[in-house]
Motif scaffolding. Structure first.
Motif, short mmCIF file in Angstrom:
data_model
loop_
_atom_site.label_atom_id
_atom_site.label_comp_id
_atom_site.label_asym_id
_atom_site.label_seq_id
_atom_site.Cartn_x
_atom_site.Cartn_y
_atom_site.Cartn_z
N ASN A 306 0.80 -1.23 0.00
CA ASN A 306 0.00 0.00 0.00
C ASN A 306 0.83 1.28 0.00
O ASN A 306 0.29 2.37 0.19
N ARG A 328 3.87 7.49 -2.40
CA ARG A 328 2.43 7.24 -2.46
C ARG A 328 2.03 6.30 -1.32
O ARG A 328 2.75 5.36 -1.00
N LEU A 330 -1.63 4.43 0.45
CA LEU A 330 -3.05 4.14 0.32
C LEU A 330 -3.53 3.43 1.57
O LEU A 330 -2.96 2.42 1.99
N GLU A 336 -6.06 8.18 -0.25
CA GLU A 336 -4.87 8.15 -1.09
C GLU A 336 -4.02 9.39 -0.81
O GLU A 336 -4.52 10.51 -0.87
N GLN A 369 -4.10 14.60 -1.36
CA GLN A 369 -4.83 13.54 -0.67
C GLN A 369 -6.28 13.56 -1.12
O GLN A 369 -6.87 14.62 -1.37
#
Length: 825
Positions: A306, A328, A330, A336, A369
């Motif tokens: 993730n 990144r 998640l 995100e 985000q």
């Protein structure tokens, strides 16, 4: 730094994943107990009654269904059915056609019996020997060879001569093979393979599968090119394939182009599926007249399922080494996240251009985000900050839009989505990238809540809205708080032939200005204003059947009237924090305000009259043509304006506004809008764009934009023609170009020209781009003799099935050529 350019693949050899299918074929588990052989002379299989047919006839018929292999199942273009002739097929002058493409793979082969046959069969102690057109079928897997020897004691099968193994999507050929049923090990010599969906074929001196299910490919090659061509290929001494991990590791790998080695690496790891893998991405490079040679070599880090990272050292010849990093993350609870940054220490070119700068270090920070929790709470962050106003222009060279940016947004919001209420908390400010366009105020915070009515016809719909905003600034200007509210109701009425909606509401705005910033600029630190508003919106719909030739259409005629009344309220003692004039167009006829923002409660006593007609295809229900025209008629002067010292607007009517959309088919379309000043008999604004796309993917766009600025003479008049095209000359060669031409200044503001060669094996593009830097966002003076036009040359090469470099060209083409979408291959 461009924040994470989209990539469809992380690694150069996406096609290597197709080696997985080879392993499946090698592991064909021929169980000796299930294998049967039938001599052709054992009986008459033509008997009609099943009881009269010898044992083994069903096996012969199933095995006989195996389609013989002819040149890897490559079908020349002339023999390919018309429905299968896509662009790739035309370029390659043929395609692979899988004879087992329609076979179901729901049931695993090992769950089926093996049906085998041969011209002759012989038993020698523990060996069963089949010779002459040996064929076997197990579920969707098929095998053929000249000879097969099955050793019951060793549990091995030896295949000899013209071996063919296939299953849906895969073809495998070889001269000799041996399969060890007990351990799952297998070995094939002089192997060739084809994976149909990915258009891949390859060869290997030997393919071996060990007891740990690792595949070892010795002296192997693979290519995307069709049989008979090998413009490029990847060669390796040994490639180890781990199906469980989805990875292939090539040792001593070489890329050859036209038989000439162009790249060598002693070790190369390749992904076999879509799982993200740590490794180097293809480099990207370009060249422009400002920064010179520009090379980036990204490294992707798959840190966890993730979250991941992308680090890209970027060398710019005239500036130095730029470090770009992107992270990144998640999570279903927090959404995100993307955090990105770039740092270029001591930009030598920037130091020369701006000698009085405090620092030549350049940097960019980005935080984004998006989240949705329990389908109720929605969050968003979009924050960007640069070291200086020239950063995007100088360093985001892969994006033409970056040259036009005048600010960077810095915003965070949280929304609550209730059944009837929407509540939003937002903080927002901008970093200005333009000397003549200043966003003075920051909204920290802004809280908005409004009632979302159902819109059900013939029911009262309440109108409730409240908004609190706190406006701050680092400049020496008035700051303070603003409270705005609306309350009222509407009553929508809807029939099959029309609609009528009366609306009544009251608007109120109240301020609390800061004493230390006001300094008597406004006589009252707590000004307020309120005004009622009434509107009546109604329209009719008339329909008739009509036709053009043999084509039937439904034509509509939709007249519409909109009356708006709002009392005038003096607002000369109120600041203007975020309000501007809205651009006038046809949709303006039916708006209840002429301003954006809530600092001005506009006065109105007017009626709008408009009419729309549509031609609707009876078969598809699609609008082929829609045209609208209308005008506002004023019953009084408009005295509430942005500036308190402005003269009232006294015109008795607005300009005539119209729109037209014409889309007779999927390939052609025209959109236009026009505002005509009937008093001066010329256009206030005009826009038209026509697009045409042919079946062979040619694109033609031609547009025109005009705007006569009526309020601010400081802004230049827009009078511009835009044209772009992507034109295939034949199956391989294409040319493309785009231009924005200013009729006001009689020169091209931006232009692009390029050429493309696209073969079955590879694609190459060369692009020349010219544009003017909008320095600090100022209005460009094209008569300035010192004004320099920026030039850039970009080069892209793609080895199909593997990857390539120069992705900046794809971004630029999609931006400047309307309707262009880069195809995968």
């Amino acid at each position: 730094m461009t924040p994470y350019r989209a990539r469809t693949r992380f690694y150069p050899v996406r096609a290597a994943a197709r080696l997985t299918a080879i392993v499946l074929a090698l592991a064909l588990p021929f169980s000796m107990a299930q294998t049967s052989a039938q001599d052709n002379n054992a009986g008459d299989c033509s008997a009609n009654k099943k009881r009269d047919r010898p044992i083994g006839c069903d096996t012969q018929e199933k095995a006989a269904a195996i389609v013989p292999v002819l040149a890897f199942d490559w079908i020349p273009l002339a023999s390919v059915p018309e429905s299968l002739r896509d662009r790739e097929c035309v370029i390659c002058e043929g395609r692979y056609i899988d004879p087992l493409a329609k076979e179901s793979k729901r049931k695993a082969p090992r769950e089926n019996d093996i049906h085998a046959r041969a011209d002759t069969s012989e038993m020698r102690e523990d060996e069963a020997i089949l010779t002459g057109d040996v064929t076997a079928i197990q579920g969707y897997r098929q095998m053929r060879s000249d000879k097969a020897i099955f050793d019951r004691e060793d549990e091995t099968a030896t295949l000899i001569g013209n071996i063919t193994m296939r299953e849906p999507g895969l073809l495998l050929q070889g001269d000799n093979a041996k399969i060890y049923s007990a351990t799952g090990e297998a070995l094939m010599y002089d192997a060739q393979f084809v994976f149909y969906e990915s258009h891949l074929r390859g060869t290997a001196d030997a393919l071996a599968r060990d007891e740990n299910d690792i595949i070892h490919i010795h002296n192997g090659t693979f290519t995307y090119c069709p049989p008979g061509e090998q413009d490029w290929a990847v060669l390796s001494d040994v490639m180890d394939v781990d199906l469980e991990e989805g990875l292939a590791t090539a040792h001593h790998a070489t890329i050859e182009v036209e038989g000439v080695p162009v790249f060598y690496t002693p070790w190369l790891r390749l992904p076999l599926d879509d799982r993200r893998r740590t490794g180097l991405l293809w480099p990207d490079f370009g060249n422009d007249s400002d920064g010179g040679l520009d090379i980036s070599v990204p490294l992707y880090l798959n840190l966890a399922p993730n979250y991941d990272a992308l680090y890209a050292p970027r060398y710019i010849q005239e500036r130095g080494l730029d470090h770009e990093l992107q992270l990144r993350y998640l999570n279903p609870l927090v959404g995100e996240w993307l955090a990105a940054g770039a740092y270029l220490k001591n930009d030598s070119l920037y130091a020369d251009d701006i000698p009085d700068t405090d620092s030549a270090d350049r940097w960019l920070g980005i935080l984004r985000q998006n989240g949705l929790f329990e389908e109720r709470w929605r969050s968003q962050i979009d924050y960007s900050k640069a070291s200086d106003v020239d950063y995007m222009r100088d360093l985001d060279t892969a994006n033409i839009d970056a040259q036009r940016k005048t600010n960077l947004i810095q915003m965070a919001s949280m929304d609550y989505l209730g059944d009837n209420w929407l509540t939003s908390l937002r903080a927002q400010q901008f970093q200005s990238l333009a000397d003549d366009i200043n966003k003075d105020y920051e909204e920290i915070p802004q809280l908005t809540s409004f009632y979302r009515s159902s819109g059900t016809p013939f029911q009262l719909q309440p109108i409730l809205l409240a908004q609190y905003s706190n406006f701050g600034s680092n400049e020496d200007i008035v700051t303070g708080e603003r409270l705005y509210g609306e309350t009222g109701m509407s009553y929508p009425m809807l029939w099959g032939y029309g609609f009528l909606t009366p609306t009544l509401k009251y608007r109120q705005v109240t301020y609390e200005l800061n004493d230390d910033r006001n300094e008597n600029r406004f006589p009252d630190n707590s000004p307020s204003a309120g005004a009622p508003l009434f509107s009546m919106d109604g329209g009719l719909v008339f329909e008739r059947e009509t036709s053009f030739g043999e084509k039937g259409f439904l034509q509509t005629l939709e007249p519409r009237l909109y009356y708006l009344y709002s009392e005038k309220e003096d607002q000369f003692d109120q600041p203007n924090f975020d309000t501007t004039d809205l651009t006038f167009s046809y949709s303006s006829l039916y708006r209840d305000t002429r301003f954006s923002g809530h600092d001005r409660l506009d006065d109105a006593n007017q009626i709008s009259a408009g009419v729309t007609t549509r031609y609707i295809d009876n078969e598809t229900g699609r609008d082929l043509l829609s045209a609208s025209i209308g005008q506002i008629y004023y019953f009084g002067d408009r005295e509430v304006l942005l500036a308190s010292n402005s003269e009232p607007e006294t015109d008795a009517s607005s300009g005539v506004a119209g729109e037209l959309n014409f889309t007779p088919n999927k390939n052609f379309g025209v959109r236009t809008s026009l505002v005509w000043d009937h008093r001066e008999n010329n256009a206030e604004s005009a826009f038209v764009i026509g697009s045409y796309k042919t079946d062979n993917n040619a694109i033609f766009n031609l547009g025109y934009a005009y705007r006569r600025y009526l309020v601010s003479e400081a802004q230049p008049q827009t009078d511009e023609v835009n044209a772009s095209t992507y034109l295939p000359l034949d199956n391989n060669w294409s040319i493309f170009g785009a231009m924005s031409y200013s009729l006001e200044d009689n020169l091209s503001v931006e232009d692009l020209v390029g050429v493309e060669y696209d073969s079955c094996c590879w694609r190459v593009r060369l692009v020349h781009l010219r544009y003017y830097n909008n320095v600090n966002g100022n209005i460009i003076d094209f008569s300035d003799p010192d004004l320099e036009r920026q030039k850039s040359i970009q080069f892209q090469i793609l080895l199909k099935g593997m990857g390539g470099f120069g992705n900046r060209i794809s971004n630029i083409m999609q931006e400047m050529i309307r309707g262009f979408r880069d195809r995968e291959y």
